[in-house]
Design a protein around this motif. Structure first.
Motif, PDB file in Angstrom:
ATOM      1  N   UNK A  11       0.844  -1.251  -0.165  1.00 49.17           N
ATOM      2  CA  UNK A  11       0.066  -0.045  -0.053  1.00 49.17           C
ATOM      3  C   UNK A  11       0.966   1.192   0.114  1.00 49.17           C
ATOM      4  N   UNK A  12       2.179   1.167   0.585  1.00 49.80           N
ATOM      5  CA  UNK A  12       2.903   2.438   0.888  1.00 49.80           C
ATOM      6  C   UNK A  12       3.535   2.510  -0.462  1.00 49.80           C
ATOM      7  N   UNK A  13       3.823   1.490  -1.325  1.00 53.19           N
ATOM      8  CA  UNK A  13       4.533   1.745  -2.612  1.00 53.19           C
ATOM      9  C   UNK A  13       3.516   2.186  -3.523  1.00 53.19           C
ATOM     10  N   UNK A  14       2.143   1.557  -3.531  1.00 52.82           N
ATOM     11  CA  UNK A  14       1.121   2.092  -4.510  1.00 52.82           C
ATOM     12  C   UNK A  14       0.983   3.591  -4.025  1.00 52.82           C
ATOM     13  N   UNK A  15       1.015   4.045  -2.981  1.00 51.76           N
ATOM     14  CA  UNK A  15       0.634   5.378  -2.537  1.00 51.76           C
ATOM     15  C   UNK A  15       1.824   6.372  -3.303  1.00 51.76           C
ATOM     16  N   UNK A  16       3.169   5.839  -3.190  1.00 50.47           N
ATOM     17  CA  UNK A  16       4.094   6.705  -3.773  1.00 50.47           C
ATOM     18  C   UNK A  16       4.001   6.514  -5.222  1.00 50.47           C
ATOM     19  N   UNK A  54       6.351  13.288  -1.608  1.00 53.43           N
ATOM     20  CA  UNK A  54       6.065  11.648  -1.542  1.00 53.43           C
ATOM     21  C   UNK A  54       6.997  11.051  -0.459  1.00 53.43           C
ATOM     22  N   UNK A  55       8.092  11.620  -0.310  1.00 55.59           N
ATOM     23  CA  UNK A  55       9.042  11.126   0.856  1.00 55.59           C
ATOM     24  C   UNK A  55       8.444  11.609   2.217  1.00 55.59           C
ATOM     25  N   UNK A  56       8.046  12.581   2.114  1.00 56.60           N
ATOM     26  CA  UNK A  56       7.466  13.326   3.549  1.00 56.60           C
ATOM     27  C   UNK A  56       6.589  12.422   4.021  1.00 56.60           C
ATOM     28  N   UNK A  57       5.386  12.095   2.982  1.00 52.88           N
ATOM     29  CA  UNK A  57       4.402  11.353   3.349  1.00 52.88           C
ATOM     30  C   UNK A  57       4.684  10.016   4.042  1.00 52.88           C
TER      31      UNK A  57
END
Length: 462
Positions: A11-16, A54-57
């Motif tokens: 999910x984190x990868x898809x968000x990014x 994206x990194x901050x997220x």
């Protein structure tokens, strides 16, 4: 919660992936980047901003997961490392997607490349764990070498609550720096709006299926569907083969599977849990497909389509049909592939096929409910449709059966997720009441959304 590391990492990868594409490749498709670059904005500004955002997220995500684990009573160091291991995958996929955006000239192509890389990482980590050795308590897996070829495998090796190893995260930092440097180098080698991989020329004559909105939507989404189908088939084969290890599991891990699966029969509980996870992944595909409606509207494509005589209802219906049929096909593919390898372990492959395919189809009402809500959000026409849709999906996953019991959420909160009401077959007898009610809600929400779409103005590009 770290048992669900793989799901959270994906999910984190898809968000990014979606965040970077939204602020780079999509801006080029819509012509925004060209306008911005006509001012004093530099060539690398779009990508830099997307990477930073994206990194901050992902850092905030790490803190959120770590805090949730601390509140639930877990040690501070292990909790923060668990959050960092999930966010590390998300951060790395920021750079993976940055490279994909330079290679492809379309948002769908960039998403496909990034998703394919994610699927490969998942497969490698799964193979590494499958070939590894499990301790007698079933609590610790010593992964084989394929896991070390996968960023997801790197995060698993941190072992937040079994040694707390921070050093695998250094591999993520190094890979992130290298890929980001490659992306920055590739920017200088291509024109705005174009990718380094040339687009293939289409056929001279269009097929008759493109005369319908269903056929047109299918043609646009076919590469994405194919990627998801291939990935889910591979995942199903891997999870089915892991049934052999589940059979001999005892201790805390066995208790966890039976709690989540809703039955004391360990193998049945495992199958229920994996099918539930597959339902969540298929829901992600449905959200991705349906949000294409928002992209078409905001990008001006819808306006041209409506000018050709296509009604708004037919346009939306084309996406709804593809989402419904596609979700059924994907969950069946996953269940069938899992049944093939599980049948080799347990025997009676035909029985496994029947049970798992039926269990997969019972996840469809929950998946379609998520889709119906996304259709409703798209019908409103808000510019916040995309973040609201993904936030809704994340909420129903977190409070649902995958995470709700582990977080000790109240029963009424867990009941807010449609996946909570999916029958836990083959572990327990089927009660069709909840799926029927959910399907009724889907029909009502969809009908209301179609009516709403006909009576509002389009949100056109500014």
């Amino acid at each position: 919660l770290h048992r669900e590391y793989v799901t959270l990492a994906v999910l984190a990868a898809l968000m990014s992936t979606f965040a970077v594409i939204r602020h780079t490749r999509q801006n080029e498709e819509l012509g925004r980047s060209e306008v911005l670059r006509s001012t004093v904005v530099g060539r690398y500004a779009d990508l830099t901003a997307a990477v930073v955002l994206s990194t901050v997220a992902n850092i905030l995500l790490a803190l959120l997961i770590g805090t949730a684990l601390i509140v639930s009573g877990q040690p501070f160091v292990g909790s923060m490392l668990a959050g960092a291991s999930v966010a590390a995958v998300g951060v790395l996929w920021v750079s993976v997607t940055a490279v994909a955006c330079q290679l492809s000239s379309t948002t769908r192509g960039a998403a496909g490349l990034s998703s394919a890389a994610l699927g490969l990482a998942f497969v490698l980590s799964g193979i590494g764990n499958m070939l590894g050795s499990v301790d007698e308590a079933g609590l610790r897996v010593t992964s084989s070498w394929p896991a070390w070829l996968s960023p997801i495998g790197w995060g698993q090796q941190t072992r937040p609550f079994g040694g707390a190893h921070w050093w695998p995260l250094l591999l993520v930092i190094c890979a992130f720096a290298v890929l980001l440097a490659v992306a920055l180098m590739l920017i200088s080698r291509r024109d705005v709006g174009r990718g380094l991989v040339p687009e293939r020329k289409g056929p001279a004559d269009a097929k008759r299926t493109l005369l319908s909105t269903v056929g047109l939507t299918w043609r646009l989404q076919r590469p994405v569907f194919t990627t998801w189908a291939a990935g889910l088939v591979v995942f199903g084969l891997i999870f089915g083969s892991l049934t052999e290890q589940i059979q001999g599991m005892t201790g805390t891990s066995a208790d966890w599977w039976t709690e989540v699966g809703g039955t004391a029969v360990l193998v049945d509980a495992y199958k229920v849990s994996i099918i539930q996870m597959a339902g969540v992944f298929v829901a992600i595909y449905v959200v991705q497909l349906l949000l294409r409606m928002r992209t078409d509207e905001s990008g001006g494509t819808l306006e041209s389509l409506l000018a050709s005589g296509v009604s708004r209802g037919r346009w939306m219906w084309g996406h709804i049909v593809n989402a419904a049929v596609g979700s059924c096909a994907l969950i069946v593919l996953f269940a069938a592939s899992m049944a093939l390898t599980a049948g080799q372990v347990l025997g009676e492959t035909a029985v496994q096929m029947r049970e798992l395919v039926w269990a997969g189809l019972l996840q469809v009402p929950g998946i379609l409910f998520v889709g119906a809500v996304i259709v409703a959000v798209a019908s409103i026409g808000s510019r916040w449709a995309v973040p609201v849709s993904w936030a809704f999906l994340l909420a129903v996953i977190v409070v649902g059966p995958m995470f709700g019991p582990g977080l000790d959420l109240p029963a009424w909160v867990q009941d807010l997720s449609p996946f909570t009401h999916s029958p836990k077959t083959p572990g327990v007898p089927i009660d069709a009441t909840a799926p029927i009610l959910i399907m009724g809600l889907c029909v009502a929400i969809t009908a209301t959304s179609l009516s709403r779409l006909r009576h509002r103005d389009l949100v056109l590009p500014a």
